[in-house]
Scaffold this active site. Structure first.
Site, PDB file in Angstrom:
ATOM      1  N   TYR A   1      -2.911   0.533  10.566  1.00  0.00           N
ATOM      2  CA  TYR A   1      -2.678   0.141   9.171  1.00  0.00           C
ATOM      3  C   TYR A   1      -1.361   0.716   8.653  1.00  0.00           C
ATOM      4  O   TYR A   1      -0.555   0.017   8.036  1.00  0.00           O
ATOM      5  CB  TYR A   1      -3.850   0.625   8.319  1.00  0.00           C
ATOM      6  CG  TYR A   1      -3.884   0.097   6.909  1.00  0.00           C
ATOM      7  CD1 TYR A   1      -4.398  -1.167   6.636  1.00  0.00           C
ATOM      8  CD2 TYR A   1      -3.445   0.872   5.843  1.00  0.00           C
ATOM      9  CE1 TYR A   1      -4.456  -1.651   5.334  1.00  0.00           C
ATOM     10  CE2 TYR A   1      -3.495   0.398   4.532  1.00  0.00           C
ATOM     11  CZ  TYR A   1      -4.007  -0.866   4.293  1.00  0.00           C
ATOM     12  OH  TYR A   1      -4.058  -1.332   3.007  1.00  0.00           O
TER      13      TYR A   1
ATOM     14  N   SER B   1       0.829  -1.211   0.000  1.00  0.00           N
ATOM     15  CA  SER B   1       0.000   0.000   0.000  1.00  0.00           C
ATOM     16  C   SER B   1       0.856   1.250   0.000  1.00  0.00           C
ATOM     17  O   SER B   1       1.984   1.267   0.520  1.00  0.00           O
ATOM     18  CB  SER B   1      -0.947   0.035   1.212  1.00  0.00           C
ATOM     19  OG  SER B   1      -1.342   1.336   1.544  1.00  0.00           O
TER      20      SER B   1
END
Length: 261
Positions: A156, A143
């Site tokens: 995250y 990501s």
């Protein structure tokens, strides 16, 4: 079919990016192990489709990768079925959006376990077989949040930064064994994971759904377009080719220019 005879295990692959990975690798002849949760009939349909595409074998593992003993069981089953895993794609992930002081501890623990710890466990269990073959590919879905941060996503962002560091270490340790380790770092891809975080973001930022999509999700992507799962899968497929043998320890951004800013 340049992956004929090889086995790919993709975590979090019953939908979204993970399923796109599985489909791309199956078309090139790989045996496939998919993993994740979902409707059993839908998963079986996808499994059969992978076998039809590859002409090889596809199996499904429903193990919960937040639990190390279940990761070990999954990897053992893959070894029993195929001898071992040649291509490991760590894609399983979960998200929660909240300010740090309100972030539920159990959500933090789950996100770290699934997004980061699971990649360590699958890698350590896959590497001995890869070393015995002097060939392997470890690919992480990292990501853009492995390279930058956003508010309200502390767990995250932490997990994805850790995943990038783990990948670099693996690349160095495995550099003389014919095994590469790389991250693919997408920007916002329209997947169930992204769709599910919209209500939490609406609440955290006091925004409408349209405002979240345009002013939050795509605000940082200069192209103003979502990345597609197929674009991400195409990069993974290239990293499996012999032409990519000298690409290791890299973090490949597919983010519409987000991290170029």
């Amino acid at each position: 079919m340049f992956l004929s005879g090889k086995t790919a295990l993709i975590t979090g692959s019953t939908s979204g990016i993970g399923l796109a990975y599985a489909k791309a690798l199956a078309v090139e002849g790989a045996n496939i192990v998919i993993n994740g949760f979902g409707d059993p009939d839908a998963i079986e349909t996808e499994r059969k489709g992978l076998e039809a595409a590859s002409g090889a074998k596809a199996t499904y593992s429903g193990h919960d990768l937040s639990k190390p003993d279940q990761i070990e069981a999954m990897m053992k089953e893959a070894a029993e079925a195929f001898g071992g895993v040649d291509i490991l794609i760590n894609n399983a992930g979960v998200q929660h959006v909240a300010p740090v002081e309100e972030f539920p501890v159990e959500k933090w623990d789950l996100i770290i376990a699934l997004n980061l710890n699971a990649a360590f466990h699958t890698s350590r269990l896959a590497i001995p077989y890869m070393k015995s073959k002097n060939w392997g590919r470890i690919i992480q879905t990292a990501s853009a949040h492995s390279l930058t941060a956003s508010p309200f996503k502390s767990a995250y962002v932490t997990a994805k930064h850790g995943l990038a560091g783990l990948t670099k270490t693996l690349a160095l340790e495995l550099a003389t064994h014919g095994i590469t380790a790389n991250c693919i770092s997408p920007g916002y891809v329209w997947t169930p994971l992204v769709e599910k975080q919209i209500p939490d973001t609406m609440k955290a930022r006091n925004m409408t759904k349209e405002q979240v999509m345009n002013d939050v999700l795509l605000a940082g992507q200069p192209t103003k377009q979502f990345v597609t799962a197929e674009q991400v899968a195409a990069m993974a497929l290239y990293l499996c080719r012999d032409e990519a043998a000298q690409i290791t320890g890299a973090n490949m951004s597919i983010d519409g220019g987000w991290t170029a800013q």
